[in-house]
Scaffold this active site. Structure first.
Site, mmCIF file in Angstrom:
data_model
loop_
_atom_site.group_PDB
_atom_site.id
_atom_site.type_symbol
_atom_site.label_atom_id
_atom_site.label_comp_id
_atom_site.label_asym_id
_atom_site.label_seq_id
_atom_site.Cartn_x
_atom_site.Cartn_y
_atom_site.Cartn_z
ATOM 1 N N GLN D 111 0.837 -1.204 0.000
ATOM 2 C CA GLN D 111 0.000 0.000 0.000
ATOM 3 C C GLN D 111 0.866 1.246 0.000
ATOM 4 O O GLN D 111 1.677 1.430 0.912
ATOM 5 C CB GLN D 111 -0.876 -0.056 1.260
ATOM 6 C CG GLN D 111 -1.888 1.057 1.396
ATOM 7 C CD GLN D 111 -2.387 1.162 2.826
ATOM 8 O OE1 GLN D 111 -1.643 0.900 3.765
ATOM 9 N NE2 GLN D 111 -3.632 1.565 2.991
ATOM 10 N N SER D 114 0.604 6.562 2.861
ATOM 11 C CA SER D 114 1.207 7.559 3.769
ATOM 12 C C SER D 114 2.479 8.154 3.189
ATOM 13 O O SER D 114 3.203 7.501 2.446
ATOM 14 C CB SER D 114 1.550 6.919 5.108
ATOM 15 O OG SER D 114 0.398 6.456 5.748
ATOM 16 N N SER D 151 4.587 -1.803 4.443
ATOM 17 C CA SER D 151 5.031 -3.158 4.750
ATOM 18 C C SER D 151 4.945 -3.987 3.476
ATOM 19 O O SER D 151 4.120 -3.733 2.593
ATOM 20 C CB SER D 151 4.207 -3.780 5.881
ATOM 21 O OG SER D 151 2.856 -3.545 5.712
ATOM 22 N N GLU D 234 -9.146 -1.739 6.177
ATOM 23 C CA GLU D 234 -7.949 -1.832 7.000
ATOM 24 C C GLU D 234 -8.318 -1.869 8.483
ATOM 25 O O GLU D 234 -7.842 -2.688 9.244
ATOM 26 C CB GLU D 234 -7.036 -0.640 6.728
ATOM 27 C CG GLU D 234 -5.793 -0.644 7.625
ATOM 28 C CD GLU D 234 -4.817 0.474 7.274
ATOM 29 O OE1 GLU D 234 -5.259 1.495 6.742
ATOM 30 O OE2 GLU D 234 -3.619 0.291 7.549
ATOM 31 N N GLU D 367 -5.365 8.981 18.018
ATOM 32 C CA GLU D 367 -5.965 10.308 18.009
ATOM 33 C C GLU D 367 -6.987 10.433 16.880
ATOM 34 O O GLU D 367 -8.080 10.982 17.074
ATOM 35 C CB GLU D 367 -4.873 11.379 17.853
ATOM 36 C CG GLU D 367 -3.969 11.555 19.067
ATOM 37 C CD GLU D 367 -2.942 10.441 19.236
ATOM 38 O OE1 GLU D 367 -2.719 9.683 18.272
ATOM 39 O OE2 GLU D 367 -2.358 10.331 20.323
#
Lengths: 397, 360, 360, 397
Positions: D111, D114, D151, D234, D367
Site C-alpha cells: 500500500q 502515507s 510493509s 484496513e 488520536e
C-alpha cells in the site's frame, strides 16, 4: 525598614491596644492604621511598603500576643481578589474608601463575574451597563443581567462586577469593571443549591441597578485587563498556602487506613500509596512554586497547582468512599444550608467526594487551566478562533 | 456463548419500561428529591412490576411467571439505571433470585403477579464471596437481630432473611425499619431490626447458603446492567449538552479535548454493554462461567458508570454541580453502586481466584 | 527542608555538563548505536568525570574531592538523562556512595580525580530494601561467584563487591565480564563472574550492609534526577515537534487534545522536579526523611519518565517509531530505569512501611 | 445456494485435486476457479456470490482435508485492502487481471498511501501524478514522490497508490487512485528500521515512475472516495478476528503470573486483574461488534476496537516488563531484519513492549480514531477547518 523597627511597631500596637481588653474591631482598625494589616501594601493603606515576606513575622507575633484576626477564610474574596485589584487599578479615593473596612471584615466582598452563558468563556458575559445620569445629576451606569457562582453574595456589602459597556466591540474590548453596592435596589440574591445539598453559592439578579461612575475601577472598556489582576490572584489563592505532609484529604484517607485496619481490602494498598505519592508530589511542587514566587519568578504555573489539587482531591475522596464500603453508602446531612466556607474537616467522606467535584470547575475549570498551561507555559499555538474580531453581539451562542 | 445483542422482544420491553418510567418516575425526572414523602417510586414500581409484568420475567411459567430470563431482567435494569429511577428493582431481583434458588412454590406466583414485593435482607455493601452473615439468629420460628444498610426494604411486603441456620421469610410489618441517610437518595437504605419476629423457614442452612450465593451473583450481574444504563444516560446527556452549549463562539463539543474524552468514554460504555450482556446471558443459560461473568461485569461496569457520571458533572460545567440538574442523581447512584455488592477491587480480587491468577 | 530550587552554581554546572555531553556523546545524539565499538560514551565520560570534575562532586575535600553534595550529583544526572548519554554515571554514583559509606580513604582520592572508575556490582534490578546478595562468596582474600545484569561494569576500573561477609574491591581486569543484550542500549549491562579473583576487604559485614543500604538509597534518588532529565527532554522535544509539524493545515500542537495531554505531562514533570530535588536535598543534608524521599522519588519520577517517553513516541507519530529518531533511546532508558533499583510498585510498597501505612 | 450444494463443490474440488498429490499453487488456482476462494465474491472472480458467513464451513472443510492455504498473514494487504477496492472500483479487466494471483499469493500487494508529510492527514499527500503519453503511445501517468510505512514493499509485485493529479483543487478532490507495478523503473524500496531494531516497513521512492492509465482505479479525482473502501477494510482487518479468552498479550502476561510465582510482587495483583478485566471487556466488545456486523449493522465502531486493542497491548506489555524485573531489562536481539509479519508469540516481552507502541500509530493513530468516534458515532461537531476550500498547493505546511 529593619526587622527590629518592624518588631517595634508591633510592640507599639500591642502596647497601645492590649488585645485582652480591646474590642476586636477596634484592634483590627488600629492594626490597619499602624500599617501592619498587609505590610506589602503602601503606607496609609494598611501597609508599610515592605516585601511580602515580612508579613509572616508580624502575623506570628500578633497571634502569640492573642490578638484577634480578621477571619481571613470568611473574607477571602475581598482579601485575595478585590483588594489587589483596587490597589492596582483604583483611584486614591477608592482605595481610601474600600480597603480598610475590607481588611477588617466590616464589609464583606463578593465577585460578580460568571454568568450562566459565560463560564469558561468569561469574556463573553452579557450583563449590560448603560451610561446615564442619575436622578441626583450624578453620572453613572444602569446595570441589568444575571450572575452566578457568587459565594458570600448573601453576606456581602460590595461586589466586584464585570459588565459589558459596548456590545459592538469584540468581546474582550467592550467590558468595564465596577464595584457594585450589594444593598442597592435591584440586586436580588438567591441561593444556588449544589450537589452536596447545601448552597455555598448564589445566583445574583441585577435589575436596573444604579452604579455611580465613581465606582468604576479602571477606564471604560478596560474591564478585561483589570479583571486579569483579580483572576491571577484567584488562582494563586486557590493553589497557595504551605502545607505539611498528609495535610488535606490524603490525611483523612491515611487516618482511615491507620485507624481502621478492617478497611484495608485486598488489592487496595498500592492504590493508597499511589495517592499518597501523588499528594506528596503535589505538595512538594506547590512548595517549590512558592519558593519560585518568593524568588520573583512569576508565571502561569499556579494553574498547575490548582489543576493537580482538584484532581487529587477527587481521586482521594473517591478512593476513600470505596475503601469504607458500607459507610461509603451513607451521607451525613442533606439539609439545605448556606455555609460561608467549605468544611473539608468535619463532614463525611461522602461530602468530600461530592464537594471535590467542584474543585475542577470553580475558579477556572481544569480544561481552561490546561489551555493556560499549554499556551502560556509551553507556548503551544492557540486554536483557530471564531470570536476574535467579531462584535460581541454577533457571536454565535 | 449466546448472542450479546438485544432481541426485538427485549427492545420492545425496553421501550415499555422507558415509557413507564418517564411517566411515573417524576420524582427524579423533574429534578425533585426522589426520596420525598411515602416512597418516591411507588407509582413507577406498580407500573413496572405489575403493569408491564417485570416482576414475573425471571420466574418460570410453572411458578406463575413469564418464563423469560435474567437477560430481560437486565434490560429492565438498564432502563432503571438510565432513569435513575427510585424503584426497588435491585431489591426485588435479589429477593426473586433467593426465592428461585430455594424454589419457594408458594411465594413465587405472588411475586410474579406483583402482589408481593419480596426483598432480600443484606447490607448493600456485601462483597462477593462473603459468607451468610450471622447478624440475625433464628430461635423457635422467630428471628432476632439487626441488618444495616438494606436496600429497598422500605418498599417490601416480605423480607427474605438469610441466616446461617436457614433462609426465612418475615412479613415486613413485623420488622422495624429505620431509614438511613444515603449518599444515593434514589436507592433508599434502611436498618432492619427483628425482635422475635415470626418467620417462615424457606430452606435449611444448605439451601440458604446456595440462595445467598445465587442472589449475590445475580445481583452483581443485574446491577452491572443498571450501571450500564447509568453510564449510557450520562454519556448521551453530556453529548447532547456539549453539542448545544457554546463557549468561545463554538459548541463546547467541537473542542478536541472534549471530543476525545467522550470518544474514550464511548469506547468504555461500549465495552460495558458487551460485558453486562455477557453476564446476563451467562445467568440465563446457567453457564458455568456465570461467576466469572458477574464479577467481570462489576469490575468493569461499576467504574465505567462512575467515570461517566463524573465526566457528566464536569463537562456540564457549573450547571452540573447544581442540585437542580439531574446529573448529581447519577453521580450518587453510580458511586454507591460501585460499593453495592462489592467494590471493583473486591470483584477483581475474587476474579483472580476464579481464573487461577492468585494474588501470591 | 532546604530549597527545592537550583542555585546559580548548579546552573553553571548544568551548562558545563550539557555542553560536554553535546560535544562528546555523539554516539547517541547522531542517532547511531550508542553501544557500538569499544564503549560508546568513553570520551563523554572523560570530559565529564575528569574534565568538569563531576567524579569529585560528592567526595569531601579531605578525601580529595570537591566537597559539593549529592544535589550537584543530581544535576549531573539530570543532564545525563536529558542526553540519554551512554556514560556510567549511575554506576559511578553507586560505587562512590559505597566507598563513602565505608570511608575508603585510599580509593576516594583516585575516584575523585577520575583516575579510577569504581562501580558497584549488583543486579540493576535490585529492589529497595533487598538484603546484601549472597551470589558472591569470599574465600581467603579471593571472591568467587556471578552477578547478573550489572550496569556500567564494562567501563569500570575497579569493581566494588558487596557480600554477606564484607565489602570487597576487585580489579576489573580480574573479573570476567559478559555483555548482556539490554533493552536500554545506552546503559550497557554485563554478567560479572569472579573465579578466585584477588579482592581487597574494604569493610566488614556490618560496613558492607551499611554501604549497601546507603548506595541503594543514593542510587534511587540520583536515578530519579536522571529520570527527570529524560522526562524533560521528551516533553521539550515533543513540544518543539508539535509546534512545527503541520497536519490538517494546522500545527499539530494547536489541537486541544494534544495540548491538554502535554499540559498534564508538564504538570507531572513539574512535580517530578520538586520530588527529585527534595530527594537530592535530603541526601545532601543527611535528612532523616532521606529513605522516604528516595522511594517517593522513584515512585513518582520513574512513571513520569516512562509516560513522557511514551507520549514522545506517540506524538511524533510515525517518525517517533523509527530507529533514526532519538525518541526510542529515551523510551528504552525510561522503561529500563523504571525497573532499575526497584519498580515503582516496589517503592510504593516500601513507602507504605516507612510512613506507617502497612498493607494489612 | 444450499449448504449441501456448497459442500458438494468442496468435495468436487478435493476429488479433482487431491491436496496430498497436487502442487500447492495448482490447488489454490483450482480453488479460486471453483469459486471457493472467497465465496462472497462474484462468480468468476473466486467466489459464488454467497454471504460471507458461508466461508467458514468451506475453510474448515478444506483445512480438514489437508489442503494448503494461501498464507493469509503474508498477503494480508492484498486480501484485506486491495481486493475489496479492486472489486468495488475496478473494471472487469482489472478484476480479471489482478484478483486471482492476488488471492493465490503469486503476486504480493502493498500500500503506497502515507507520506512523511501526510500521516494522520493522509488527504494532504503530495506524490504527484502527471498525465502524459508513453513512448509506446499509450496514455498514462508519470509519478514522483515518497511513500512511507509500506510493509511488504520489498516483496510486493503491485501496490495500491494514492497520488495527487490536481494540486489546484482542495486536498480531497485532487487525488487519484492507481495500481503501481513495483518492478517498474524508478521504484526504489528502502527498509525503514523501527524501534524494535527490525524493519517491517519500507520507504518507497518513486522517481518518474510510469503508470499506464489502464492501471487507474476509479475516475480521475475520485481517489479519496476509492481510498475509503481500502481504509474501512484496513480498520476492520486490524480489529477483527474472533479470539478466545486470554488470547494475545494478556495470555502471555497470565502465563508469566501463573508459571513464575516469584514475579508476583507486592501491590501488583490488582494491576494484573485490572488488565485482565480490560482485556476481557475488549474481547467481548469485539465479539459483540462482529455479531452486529454479521447482523448487517455497519459503522465506525471498528475504530473503537482498534483503539482499545492498541491501548491494552501497550499497558499489558509495559506492566509485564516491570513485573519481570531483571528479565525486563534485557532484549532478545537488535539485529536488523525484514520480517513479513509481527511475531507477538515468540519474541520477548521487551519486543512486545516496543512493537506495541506502533499499534496506536499504524493504520490510523489513536488520536484519529478518537476523532472518528467523536464525529461519526457521537455526532460531535467538527473543529473549525483551515483546509477545506483551499487549493492543496496553498495549504500551510
Amino acid at each position: 525598614m529593619q526587622t527590629d523597627e518592624l518588631s517595634g511597631r508591633v510592640r507599639d500596637l500591642l502596647a497601645e491596644h492590649d488585645p485582652a481588653s480591646t474590642d476586636r474591631l477596634e484592634f483590627l482598625r488600629a492594626r490597619f492604621d499602624a500599617g501592619l494589616a498587609w505590610v506589602s501594601f503602601p503606607a496609609g493603606l494598611g501597609g508599610l511598603g515592605l516585601p511580602r515576606a515580612a508579613q509572616q513575622a508580624v502575623d506570628a507575633a500578633l497571634v502569640q500576643a492573642g490578638a484577634p484576626d480578621n477571619d481571613p477564610m470568611r473574607i477571602g474574596i475581598g482579601l485575595g481578589m478585590a483588594a489587589p485589584t483596587i490597589l492596582r487599578h483604583g483611584t486614591d479615593e477608592q482605595r481610601q474608601r474600600w480597603l480598610r473596612p475590607l481588611w477588617t471584615g466590616e464589609e464583606v466582598w463578593c465577585q460578580l463575574f460568571s454568568e450562566p452563558g459565560a463560564g469558561s468563556d468569561l469574556a463573553a458575559l452579557g450583563t449590560r451597563a448603560v451610561r446615564g445620569v442619575g436622578p441626583d445629576g450624578v453620572e453613572g451606569w444602569t446595570v441589568n443581567g444575571q450572575k452566578v457562582w457568587t459565594s458570600m453574595a448573601h453576606e456581602a456589602r460590595w461586589a466586584i462586577l464585570l459588565a459589558r459597556t459596548d456590545p459592538d466591540l469584540p468581546k474582550h474590548q467592550g467590558l468595564t469593571y465596577f464595584v457594585c453596592d450589594m444593598t442597592a435596589p435591584g440586586v436580588e440574591v438567591r441561593p444556588l443549591r449544589q450537589i452536596t445539598g447545601e448552597a455555598e453559592f448564589n445566583e445574583v439578579f441585577l435589575t436596573d441597578v444604579w452604579i455611580p461612575d465613581a465606582h468604576r475601577l479602571g477606564a471604560v472598556g478596560e474591564g478585561w485587563r483589570v479583571a486579569q489582576t483579580t483572576l491571577m490572584n484567584e488562582r494563586v489563592a486557590i493553589g497557595g498556602g504551605a502545607v505539611p505532609r498528609e495535610a488535606g484529604m490524603i490525611g483523612a484517607l491515611a487516618r482511615t487506613w491507620r485507624e481502621r485496619p478492617e478497611s484495608r481490602g485486598p488489592g487496595t494498598h498500592d492504590g493508597l500509596m499511589r495517592l499518597w505519592v501523588a499528594a506528596e508530589a503535589g505538595r512538594l511542587a506547590a512548595t517549590r512554586l512558592r519558593e519560585q514566587l518568593a524568588a520573583g519568578a512569576p508565571g502561569a504555573e499556579g494553574s498547575a497547582v490548582k489543576y493537580a489539587y482538584a484532581r487529587l482531591n477527587q481521586e482521594v475522596s473517591g478512593f476513600e468512599l470505596e475503601l469504607l464500603g458500607e459507610e461509603g453508602l451513607r451521607y451525613d446531612d442533606w439539609t439545605m444550608r448556606r455555609p460561608s466556607i467549605v468544611d473539608w474537616e468535619n463532614r463525611t467522606p461522602g461530602y468530600r467526594y461530592l464537594r471535590a467535584k467542584g474543585n475542577s470547575i470553580e475558579g477556572g475549570t481544569s480544561e481552561i487551566l490546561c489551555n493556560i498551561i499549554a499556551e502560556r507555559v509551553l507556548g503551544l499555538p492557540t486554536e483557530p478562533r471564531a470570536d476574535k474580531d467579531v462584535a460581541w453581539k454577533d457571536l454565535p451562542r | 456463548m449466546s448472542t450479546l445483542l438485544y432481541s426485538d422482544v427485549e427492545e420492545e420491553l425496553r421501550a415499555s419500561v422507558r415509557q413507564a418510567l418517564a411517566r411515573t418516575a417524576g420524582g427524579v425526572s423533574s429534578g425533585g428529591d426522589p426520596a420525598g414523602d411515602g416512597w418516591a417510586g411507588s407509582d413507577a414500581w406498580r407500573a413496572l412490576a405489575g403493569g408491564i409484568g417485570c416482576a414475573a420475567l425471571a420466574i418460570p411459567e410453572d411458578r406463575g411467571g413469564a418464563g423469560a430470563s435474567w437477560r430481560e431482567v437486565a434490560v429492565v435494569a438498564e432502563e432503571v439505571g438510565r432513569a435513575a429511577a427510585p424503584v426497588p428493582w435491585l431489591g426485588a431481583v435479589l429477593g426473586t433470585a433467593a426465592l428461585l434458588s430455594c424454589d419457594a412454590v408458594d411465594l413465587l406466583p405472588k411475586v410474579a403477579s406483583a402482589d408481593l414485593l419480596a426483598v432480600l435482607v443484606l447490607p448493600l455493601s456485601t462483597p462477593p464471596g462473603a459468607p451468610v452473615p450471622a447478624a440475625v439468629r433464628a430461635d423457635g420460628g422467630t428471628l432476632t437481630g439487626t441488618v444495616t444498610s438494606v436496600a429497598d426494604a422500605h418498599a417490601a411486603d416480605l423480607l427474605i432473611v438469610p441466616t446461617p441456620d436457614g433462609l426465612y421469610a418475615v412479613d415486613a410489618a413485623r420488622a422495624t425499619l429505620t431509614p438511613v441517610t444515603a449518599l444515593d437518595q434514589t436507592r433508599p437504605l434502611s436498618t432492619v431490626t427483628f425482635t422475635s419476629a415470626p418467620a417462615t423457614l424457606l430452606g435449611d442452612a444448605e439451601r440458604a447458603a446456595a440462595a445467598w450465593t445465587s442472589a449475590l451473583r445475580v445481583g452483581a450481574a443485574i446491577l452491572a446492567a443498571e450501571q450500564l444504563g447509568v453510564a449510557d444516560w450520562c454519556l448521551a446527556s453530556t453529548v447532547d449538552y456539549v453539542k448545544t452549549r457554546y463557549q468561545f463562539a463554538r459548541p463546547v463539543g467541537s473542542f478536541q479535548a472534549v471530543k476525545h474524552r467522550l470518544a474514550q468514554l464511548w469506547v468504555e460504555v461500549t465495552q460495558a454493554r458487551a460485558v453486562a450482556r455477557y453476564a446476563a446471558g451467562c445467568l440465563a443459560d446457567a453457564d458455568p462461567d456465570a461467576a466469572v461473568a458477574a464479577s467481570l461485569a462489576q469490575a468493569h461496569c461499576a467504574p465505567v458508570a462512575v467515570r461517566a457520571a463524573e465526566e457528566c458533572v464536569q463537562l456540564h460545567g457549573g450547571i452540573g454541580f447544581t442540585w437542580e440538574h439531574r446529573a448529581h442523581w447519577y453521580l450518587k447512584r453510580a458511586k454507591s453502586s460501585a460499593i453495592a455488592l462489592g467494590t471493583p477491587a473486591q470483584h477483581r480480587a475474587l476474579l483472580g481466584e476464579l481464573v487461577d491468577l492468585p494474588p501470591r
